[in-house]
Enzyme design. Structure first.
Site, PDB file in Angstrom:
ATOM      1  N   LYS A 112       0.811  -1.225   0.000  1.00 49.82           N
ATOM      2  CA  LYS A 112       0.000   0.000   0.000  1.00 49.82           C
ATOM      3  C   LYS A 112       0.838   1.267   0.000  1.00 49.82           C
ATOM      4  O   LYS A 112       0.358   2.326  -0.396  1.00 49.82           O
ATOM      5  CB  LYS A 112      -0.980  -0.005   1.176  1.00 49.82           C
ATOM      6  CG  LYS A 112      -2.066  -1.055   0.990  1.00 49.82           C
ATOM      7  CD  LYS A 112      -3.265  -0.822   1.879  1.00 49.82           C
ATOM      8  CE  LYS A 112      -4.380  -1.771   1.447  1.00 49.82           C
ATOM      9  NZ  LYS A 112      -5.563  -1.659   2.252  1.00 49.82           N
ATOM     10  N   LYS A 195      -5.584  -9.810  -6.546  1.00 50.35           N
ATOM     11  CA  LYS A 195      -6.883  -9.988  -5.880  1.00 50.35           C
ATOM     12  C   LYS A 195      -7.833  -8.854  -6.261  1.00 50.35           C
ATOM     13  O   LYS A 195      -7.387  -7.746  -6.584  1.00 50.35           O
ATOM     14  CB  LYS A 195      -6.712 -10.056  -4.361  1.00 50.35           C
ATOM     15  CG  LYS A 195      -6.413  -8.735  -3.671  1.00 50.35           C
ATOM     16  CD  LYS A 195      -6.777  -8.770  -2.179  1.00 50.35           C
ATOM     17  CE  LYS A 195      -6.800  -7.351  -1.614  1.00 50.35           C
ATOM     18  NZ  LYS A 195      -7.455  -7.201  -0.350  1.00 50.35           N
ATOM     19  N   LYS A 198     -10.469  -2.856  -3.773  1.00 53.20           N
ATOM     20  CA  LYS A 198     -10.985  -1.510  -4.072  1.00 53.20           C
ATOM     21  C   LYS A 198      -9.873  -0.577  -4.498  1.00 53.20           C
ATOM     22  O   LYS A 198     -10.084   0.284  -5.332  1.00 53.20           O
ATOM     23  CB  LYS A 198     -11.707  -0.826  -2.913  1.00 53.20           C
ATOM     24  CG  LYS A 198     -11.930  -1.589  -1.699  1.00 53.20           C
ATOM     25  CD  LYS A 198     -12.511  -0.769  -0.583  1.00 53.20           C
ATOM     26  CE  LYS A 198     -11.857  -1.153   0.715  1.00 53.20           C
ATOM     27  NZ  LYS A 198     -12.604  -2.114   1.492  1.00 53.20           N
TER      28      LYS A 198
HETATM   29  N1  AQP Z   1     -10.316 -10.350  -3.235  1.00 53.87           N
HETATM   30  C1  AQP Z   1     -10.669 -10.812  -2.050  1.00 53.87           C
HETATM   31  N2  AQP Z   1     -10.986 -12.116  -1.901  1.00 53.87           N
HETATM   32  C2  AQP Z   1     -11.357 -12.617  -0.684  1.00 53.87           C
HETATM   33  N3  AQP Z   1     -11.449 -11.852   0.429  1.00 53.87           N
HETATM   34  C3  AQP Z   1     -11.146 -10.547   0.323  1.00 53.87           C
HETATM   35  N4  AQP Z   1     -11.135  -9.526   1.229  1.00 53.87           N
HETATM   36  C4  AQP Z   1     -10.750  -8.396   0.599  1.00 53.87           C
HETATM   37  N5  AQP Z   1     -10.493  -8.640  -0.687  1.00 53.87           N
HETATM   38  C5  AQP Z   1     -10.732  -9.963  -0.894  1.00 53.87           C
HETATM   39  C6  AQP Z   1     -11.522  -9.655   2.636  1.00 53.87           C
HETATM   40  O1  AQP Z   1     -12.545  -8.718   2.899  1.00 53.87           O
HETATM   41  C7  AQP Z   1     -12.507  -8.358   4.276  1.00 53.87           C
HETATM   42  C8  AQP Z   1     -12.658  -6.877   4.456  1.00 53.87           C
HETATM   43  O2  AQP Z   1     -11.636  -6.200   3.797  1.00 53.87           O
HETATM   44  P1  AQP Z   1     -11.235  -4.724   4.223  1.00 53.87           P
HETATM   45  O3  AQP Z   1     -12.381  -3.824   4.141  1.00 53.87           O
HETATM   46  O4  AQP Z   1     -10.508  -4.757   5.510  1.00 53.87           O
HETATM   47  O5  AQP Z   1     -10.256  -4.303   3.079  1.00 53.87           O
HETATM   48  P2  AQP Z   1      -9.002  -4.993   2.479  1.00 53.87           P
HETATM   49  O6  AQP Z   1      -8.650  -6.276   3.105  1.00 53.87           O
HETATM   50  O7  AQP Z   1      -7.923  -3.996   2.488  1.00 53.87           O
HETATM   51  O8  AQP Z   1      -9.504  -5.352   1.025  1.00 53.87           O
HETATM   52  P3  AQP Z   1      -9.915  -4.442  -0.191  1.00 53.87           P
HETATM   53  O9  AQP Z   1     -11.365  -4.263  -0.220  1.00 53.87           O
HETATM   54  O10 AQP Z   1      -9.329  -5.064  -1.353  1.00 53.87           O
HETATM   55  O11 AQP Z   1      -9.291  -3.037   0.059  1.00 53.87           O
HETATM   56  P4  AQP Z   1      -7.896  -2.493  -0.392  1.00 53.87           P
HETATM   57  O12 AQP Z   1      -7.901  -2.387  -1.865  1.00 53.87           O
HETATM   58  O13 AQP Z   1      -7.861  -1.154   0.270  1.00 53.87           O
HETATM   59  O14 AQP Z   1      -6.842  -3.435   0.090  1.00 53.87           O
HETATM   60  C9  AQP Z   1     -11.178  -8.886   4.826  1.00 53.87           C
HETATM   61  O15 AQP Z   1     -11.431 -10.030   5.613  1.00 53.87           O
HETATM   62  C10 AQP Z   1     -10.407  -9.261   3.594  1.00 53.87           C
HETATM   63  O16 AQP Z   1      -9.527 -10.326   3.828  1.00 53.87           O
END
Ligand code: AQP
Length: 332
Positions: A112, A195, A198
């Site tokens: 990040k 993966k 967002k």
């Molecule tokens: N692609 C994915 N496949 C399976 N699980 C996923 N999670 C995120 N992406 C995938 C799971 O969603 C939960 C909540 O995530 P978060 O809001 O804490 O954000 P994150 O993990 O940082 O995932 P994002 O949405 O992809 O955001 P960014 O792009 O900011 O990193 C978690 O349990 C996560 O494992």
């Protein structure tokens, strides 16, 4: 009943399919046999800059989506992280027992902060995993349902719990990750090497649960596959098709083998067309329910207050133990 704990960040208007299949859906099933605590991680959200008005709106939208997904406020405490000050307070203690070196090894921080350079990332982004450890350990859960991307943070949480327990006195339960292999990582539709995310995915690589279902159907139909013809599950050489099969299987409850049999002799177009319909049928009621819930703000805020009350009781007790063990003098 063993406790479960998990959180989700209010950093988008909608959950994407990865968040939903990888995490939130497990929350719904786990609530049957466990004592669940689920929170909207607004303190984590501000590790990167947020528009205050948008963040407030997204926090409520995130909660509404949990309810629409089937998280039951009678069984599960649903709350906003910042409503429980003990998260930040225990987060500080966790920072104090984490070495700089081990924090540095967290791959999510590396990923990040890569874009703008490490020097530009906030200290909050760096210490995010320690706040996450606090989020978890406060509730002494047995399981933490998350996607694969959170495994390393959970390992750090266990290390910190163990370190605290041995340095002071047994205080924390070592939580187990609850990661369902089949949906642990949903991939980007346009780039199945990364993966669905967002921040990293392009709009066409990501399915938003609250998006217009027609737009989501189109994204499925234009998902990247490969130059072969055959529909089979092979993550190494056919990551795009395998990702579609995983999504199809997760949304319909049909196992992948059966799906492969069903599409024997058929083309990628058939698979995509059918999956597009499956997605539309799945997200349409979810979207309607979410919007319905959002219309009744008093109801939603009431649920969050009720959740905070339940969570607060547990969090205060744990933090009092921690402060006492660390050697902080309790106020008279
Ligand atoms: N692609 C994915 N496949 C399976 N699980 C996923 N999670 C995120 N992406 C995938 C799971 O969603 C939960 C909540 O995530 P978060 O809001 O804490 O954000 P994150 O993990 O940082 O995932 P994002 O949405 O992809 O955001 P960014 O792009 O900011 O990193 C978690 O349990 C996560 O494992």
């Amino acid at each position: 009943r063993p406790r479960v704990l998990s959180g989700i960040q209010p950093t988008a208007d909608s959950y994407h399919l990865g968040n939903y299949l990888g995490a939130v859906r497990q929350w719904v099933t786990l609530q049957e046999e466990h004592e669940p605590f689920f929170f909207i991680a607004d303190l984590h959200a501000i590790t990167v800059e947020q528009d205050p008005k948008v963040l407030r709106e997204r926090t409520r939208r995130a909660a509404a989506q949990l309810l629409a997904a089937g998280v039951d406020p009678e069984r599960s405490a649903i709350f906003v992280q910042s409503h429980i000050p003990e998260h930040a307070q225990l987060g500080w203690v966790m920072q104090c027992i984490t070495s700089f070196g081990e924090a540095r090894r967290m791959t999510q921080f590396k990923d990040k902060s890569a874009k703008g350079g490490e020097g530009a990332a906030s200290v909050g982004l760096f210490s995010y995993p320690m706040l996450m450890a606090a989020d978890i350990l406060l509730y002494r859960p047995a399981y933490v349902p998350v996607g694969e991307d959170q495994r390393q943070h959970l390992e750090l949480t266990r290390d910190l719990a163990q370190r605290f327990n041995s340095r002071y006195k047994k205080t924390f339960r070592l939580p187990e990750p609850y990661i369902l292999k089949e949906v642990a990582k949903i991939y980007d539709l346009q780039d199945p090497a990364i993966k669905m995310s967002k921040s990293a995915s392009s709009p066409s690589g990501l399915i938003d649960m609250l998006d217009d279902p027609k737009a989501s159907a189109k994204k499925i139909r234009s998902a990247v596959t490969d130059s072969e013809m055959e529909i089979r599950f092979d993550e190494e050489s056919k990551p795009g098709v395998s990702n579609l099969l995983r999504i199809y299987s997760a949304l319909t409850g049909t196992d992948i083998e059966t799906l492969v049999g069903k599409y024997a002799g058929k083309g990628y177009g058939d698979l995509k067309k059918d999956l597009a319909e499956v997605v539309v049928d799945y997200v349409t009621p979810f979207r309607e329910k979410t919007h319905q819930i959002l219309e009744d703000r008093a109801y939603l805020d009431g649920i969050l207050a009720q959740g905070a009350e339940k969570a607060g009781v547990v969090a205060r007790r744990t933090l009092a133990d921690v402060y006492e063990r660390v050697g902080l003098v309790a106020p008279a």
